[in-house]
Design a protein around this motif. Structure first.
Motif, PDB file in Angstrom:
ATOM      1  N   PRO B  11       0.777  -1.227  -0.083  1.00  0.00           N
ATOM      2  CA  PRO B  11       0.099   0.074  -0.225  1.00  0.00           C
ATOM      3  C   PRO B  11       0.919   1.252  -0.063  1.00  0.00           C
ATOM      4  CG  PRO B  11      -0.794  -1.541   1.605  1.00  0.00           C
ATOM      5  CD  PRO B  11       0.326  -2.259   1.028  1.00  0.00           C
ATOM      6  N   PHE B  49      -6.422   2.102  -1.143  1.00  0.00           N
ATOM      7  CA  PHE B  49      -7.469   1.576  -0.008  1.00  0.00           C
ATOM      8  C   PHE B  49      -7.839   0.093  -0.350  1.00  0.00           C
ATOM      9  CE2 PHE B  49     -11.899   0.719   1.078  1.00  0.00           C
ATOM     10  CZ  PHE B  49     -11.823   1.273   2.314  1.00  0.00           C
ATOM     11  N   ASN B  52      -4.764  -2.095   0.402  1.00  0.00           N
ATOM     12  CA  ASN B  52      -4.558  -1.910   1.893  1.00  0.00           C
ATOM     13  C   ASN B  52      -5.546  -2.958   2.309  1.00  0.00           C
ATOM     14  OD1 ASN B  52      -3.654  -1.485   4.631  1.00  0.00           O
ATOM     15  ND2 ASN B  52      -5.454  -0.288   4.878  1.00  0.00           N
ATOM     16  N   THR B  53      -6.706  -3.067   1.899  1.00  0.00           N
ATOM     17  CA  THR B  53      -7.840  -4.078   2.352  1.00  0.00           C
ATOM     18  C   THR B  53      -7.685  -5.225   2.111  1.00  0.00           C
ATOM     19  OG1 THR B  53      -9.432  -2.147   2.326  1.00  0.00           O
ATOM     20  CG2 THR B  53     -10.259  -3.975   2.897  1.00  0.00           C
ATOM     21  N   ASN B  54      -7.044  -5.552   1.003  1.00  0.00           N
ATOM     22  CA  ASN B  54      -7.130  -7.166   0.322  1.00  0.00           C
ATOM     23  C   ASN B  54      -5.982  -7.780   0.307  1.00  0.00           C
ATOM     24  OD1 ASN B  54      -9.882  -6.828  -0.337  1.00  0.00           O
ATOM     25  ND2 ASN B  54      -9.544  -5.593  -1.924  1.00  0.00           N
ATOM     26  N   ARG B  58      -4.883 -10.983   7.631  1.00  0.00           N
ATOM     27  CA  ARG B  58      -4.997 -10.121   8.603  1.00  0.00           C
ATOM     28  C   ARG B  58      -4.084 -10.469   9.715  1.00  0.00           C
ATOM     29  NH1 ARG B  58      -9.187  -5.763   8.219  1.00  0.00           N
ATOM     30  NH2 ARG B  58      -9.355  -5.649   6.343  1.00  0.00           N
ATOM     31  N   ILE B  75      -4.300  -1.798   9.795  1.00  0.00           N
ATOM     32  CA  ILE B  75      -4.971  -1.940   8.553  1.00  0.00           C
ATOM     33  C   ILE B  75      -6.481  -1.344   8.867  1.00  0.00           C
ATOM     34  CG2 ILE B  75      -6.453  -3.601   7.131  1.00  0.00           C
ATOM     35  CD1 ILE B  75      -4.218  -5.765   7.653  1.00  0.00           C
ATOM     36  N   VAL B  76      -7.130  -1.429   9.700  1.00  0.00           N
ATOM     37  CA  VAL B  76      -8.471  -0.673  10.019  1.00  0.00           C
ATOM     38  C   VAL B  76      -8.158   0.753   9.965  1.00  0.00           C
ATOM     39  CG1 VAL B  76     -10.127  -0.137  11.663  1.00  0.00           C
ATOM     40  CG2 VAL B  76      -9.423  -2.733  11.420  1.00  0.00           C
ATOM     41  N   LYS B  78      -5.730   2.715   8.624  1.00  0.00           N
ATOM     42  CA  LYS B  78      -5.079   3.031   7.258  1.00  0.00           C
ATOM     43  C   LYS B  78      -6.532   3.279   6.502  1.00  0.00           C
ATOM     44  CE  LYS B  78      -0.617   1.138   7.353  1.00  0.00           C
ATOM     45  NZ  LYS B  78       0.032   0.479   6.613  1.00  0.00           N
ATOM     46  N   ASP B  79      -7.240   2.264   6.702  1.00  0.00           N
ATOM     47  CA  ASP B  79      -8.543   2.116   5.938  1.00  0.00           C
ATOM     48  C   ASP B  79      -9.420   3.549   6.035  1.00  0.00           C
ATOM     49  OD1 ASP B  79      -8.323   0.219   4.177  1.00  0.00           O
ATOM     50  OD2 ASP B  79      -9.660  -1.192   5.325  1.00  0.00           O
ATOM     51  N   ALA B  83     -10.138   6.439   3.611  1.00  0.00           N
ATOM     52  CA  ALA B  83     -11.603   6.875   3.316  1.00  0.00           C
ATOM     53  C   ALA B  83     -11.952   8.425   3.454  1.00  0.00           C
ATOM     54  CB  ALA B  83     -12.468   6.040   3.981  1.00  0.00           C
TER      55      ALA B  83
END
Lengths: 199, 477
Positions: B11, B49, B52-54, B58, B75-76, B78-79, B83
């Motif tokens: 990311p 985004f 980072n999510t995929n 985790r 991760i959360v 950064k999301d 956003a």
């Protein structure tokens, strides 16, 4: 002998650092900053960090401070205005400074940081090359922070250029197509004011 | 150094690569509005985004010799940072264009700041904490100064820069002390060394400076001086940017430094954070009452809210950390919406709408966006059906469980004081006659984003469990 050199450089460093913030003339302040850098590079030499000591002199004293000196000389700094609040804030500032120095002296003394608590690092052999060691570390273990440090410099460049560069267009010419589009709200602002009696 | 390091940090690497493309497009583009740079920046944020999510499981990954940590908290957070940045750029675009301060560099600096936040959120070493912080702060200083014809903006940038440099210096001094004691900058090693050494006065000494550095970034009393001036002086779009994602980052910084690294000193930092929280909640809420400028009012409201956030951290247990994380995210969401409406009301002219009086009769000019602002204000005040209530509820619950009943009482008292100035804005909007006439305009995408923002605050108020579950999972994982 080493003790003597250490104390000499340390005294020079503390003295010149104090002078940087107290002398009246900004050019002198910059020159004292140069002395401070030289003194600290001397201390680094005593720690056998030769590469860092030389880099400090070459980069900071040689390049950055010279540039800084030019900038300070070009700017017309009004010292009287800078010193306006000095006397007024002096008692508060001095009280805080003394309290901080005393508190620091109590904690960061030889009682807590002495040789009996933290053993001195072993001396390296004569053939030890700390420049090569530094290079190896920078590009292996510390690669990630090294790259980010590079980015910080990139931000500095972009920001400096974006802030310093004015529009290249020097001549101001009206744009008829925008003049036609103008709306009332952009030109007139209605301000309410209370009625006043004529005196 | 092997391949897994680079895949894990994809990311950040992707953001850096796309940011350089935006920079180049800005150089060659002749478009005055920089539409290409704008859309490319949005695309970059969206792509990062998704990445980072995929990417990857985790599970906790420690990369680059401990310099980079990818865990579920990172991760959360950064999301959410990404956003909020995407929505923030949507809000900022019209404002910047109307005031002719739009430039490709603005988007580049915004992306750089986001990169700095991502580095800081994933920091596994004191070195990366500091570098991430500098990358973030330097970009923000420049963004504040972008409005070059405004004396207020230049003054704000100067103040922010000087105070920020001082804060960095304090933090660095603390870090150097920790390095002196433990011989390492790796947060995990520092923690183990401190746990082994027992009550070391030097460690507490280092802690003081590190807490000061974190408090500067959060804007907690007595390190709050810069917040009102910077919020007021900066262009509103930049104020919004400073008030949202960086606060989430400051929370992450507190977690990485105080919880991950200095957990053995928890008893010490609990006391320090308690006083920071008390000062922030009282001063923020009381001084906000007398403000007539809405940006300044929101600045003092930030200070108060950071006090509440610290309540969660100082509870020093998983529930408290999750509550603080919930608070940081919800706070950023609410503030984003509030500044969005401020920019909307400012409209297409070059004037600002930063006085509270400018909101007079907004309900007649634009009923829908007055309602959005109403939701934001109620939520910031902590009125029940909105997300802000639950944020306060969770941290106060945890702080009582941790045994600080008096602190909880003070928090409730200060939020009652604070309700006054939020309701003042609502009164202006609904019970006063408008000073200006005409509808409030915005581009379509801004109206959609702002509406979604209002609905999100309402939705999280009805179902706070959705986000809270994510926060608890992030703190456990």
């Amino acid at each position: 002998m080493e003790q003597f050199i250490f104390w000499a450089f340390a005294a020079m460093l503390v003295f010149s650092a104090c002078m940087v913030i107290t002398v009246r003339n900004p050019v002198h302040a910059v020159l004292f900053l140069v002395v401070a850098f030289v003194a600290s590079s001397g201390l680094w030499l005593l720690l056998e960090a030769e590469f860092l000591a030389i880099a400090l002199v070459l980069v900071y004293v040689g390049a950055v401070m010279v540039l800084f000196l030019f900038v300070v000389m070009m700017l017309d700094i009004n010292i009287a205005r800078l010193r306006e609040g000095f006397i007024r804030y002096l008692p508060v500032g001095a009280a805080f400074a003394v309290a901080t120095v005393v508190a620091m002296g109590l904690v960061v003394g030889s009682k807590n940081f002495g040789l009996e608590r933290y053993a001195a690092p072993a001396r390296k052999a004569a053939g030890y090359d700390n420049t090569a060691e530094l290079g190896t570390l920078l590009y292996t273990r510390f690669l990630y922070p090294f790259e980010i440090a590079g980015l910080v410099l990139l931000v500095a460049i972009i920001a400096a250029i974006a802030l310093a560069m004015r529009d290249t267009r020097q001549v101001k010419n009206p744009k008829p197509e925008r003049q036609v589009e103008v709306r009332r709200e952009e030109r007139v602002r209605i301000v309410k004011m209370p009625a006043e009696r004529r005196t | 150094m092997n391949m897994i390091d680079y895949i894990g940090a994809l990311p950040e690497i992707l953001l850096l690569a796309l940011l350089c493309v935006v920079l180049l497009v800005g150089v060659f583009s002749t478009d005055e509005d920089q539409n290409a740079a704008y859309w490319l920046a949005q695309f970059a944020l969206l792509a990062v985004f998704v990445a980072n999510t995929n990417i990857g499981a985790r599970t906790r990954l420690v990369l680059f010799d401990g310099m980079y940590i990818r865990d579920s908290m990172a991760i959360v957070l950064k999301d959410f940072i990404l956003a909020f940045a995407i929505i923030g750029l949507v809000y900022a675009r019209d404002y910047l264009r109307a005031r002719r301060i739009v430039s490709a560099e603005f988007y580049v600096l915004a992306l750089m700041a986001i990169l700095g936040m991502m580095v800081l959120v994933s920091a596994g070493s004191l070195l990366t904490v500091y570098l991430g912080l500098e990358l973030l702060s330097l970009s923000l200083y420049a963004m504040v100064a972008m409005h070059r014809n405004s004396a207020a903006a230049s003054e704000a940038a100067m103040k922010y820069f000087v105070v920020g440099a001082l804060a960095s210096g304090l933090l660095l001094y603390g870090i150097s002390m920790l390095y002196g004691i433990t011989g390492s900058v790796d947060i995990g090693i520092v923690r183990n060394a401190l746990a082994g050494s027992g009550g070391n006065p030097l460690a507490t000494y280092a802690l003081v400076f590190i807490v000061a550095g974190v408090a500067f970034k959060l804007g907690a009393v007595p390190f709050h001086m810069w917040i009102p001036d910077v919020y007021e002086g900066a262009p509103t779009a930049v104020t919004m940017f400073i008030a949202t994602a960086p606060k989430i980052t400051a929370f992450a910084m507190a977690m990485r430094l105080l919880v991950d690294g200095l957990q053995p000193l928890a008893l010490d930092w609990q006391v320090m954070l308690t006083w920071l929280a008390v000062g922030s909640m009282l001063l923020g809420n009381i001084v906000a009452i007398v403000q007539s400028n809405i940006k300044r009012m929101l600045a003092y409201s930030t200070i108060a809210h950071m006090g509440f956030l610290l309540l969660g951290v100082l509870s020093a247990n998983t529930g408290g950390y999750a509550g603080a994380m919930f608070y940081a995210i919800v706070y950023a969401l609410m503030t984003l919406g509030a500044f969005g409406v401020v920019m909307l009301v400012a409209g297409e002219g070059s004037a600002e709408a930063d006085r509270i009086l400018d909101f007079k009769g907004l309900a007649q000019r634009s009923p829908w966006f007055a309602l959005v602002m109403l939701i934001m204000m109620f939520s910031l005040a902590g009125v029940p059906p909105f997300a802000g209530f639950w944020a306060k509820w969770f941290v106060i619950k945890e702080v009582i469980a941790a045994g600080y009943v008096w602190l909880a009482g003070l928090a409730v008292l200060s939020s009652i004081i604070g309700a006054y100035y939020y309701l003042q804005v609502i009164r202006m909007m609904y019970f006063e006659q408008p000073e200006y006439i005409g509808e409030v305009h915005a581009s379509g995408d801004m109206e959609i984003a702002l509406s979604a923002n209002g609905v999100a605050v309402l939705l999280l108020g009805v179902m706070p469990g959705l986000l809270m579950a994510v926060c608890i999972a992030a703190m456990r994982g």
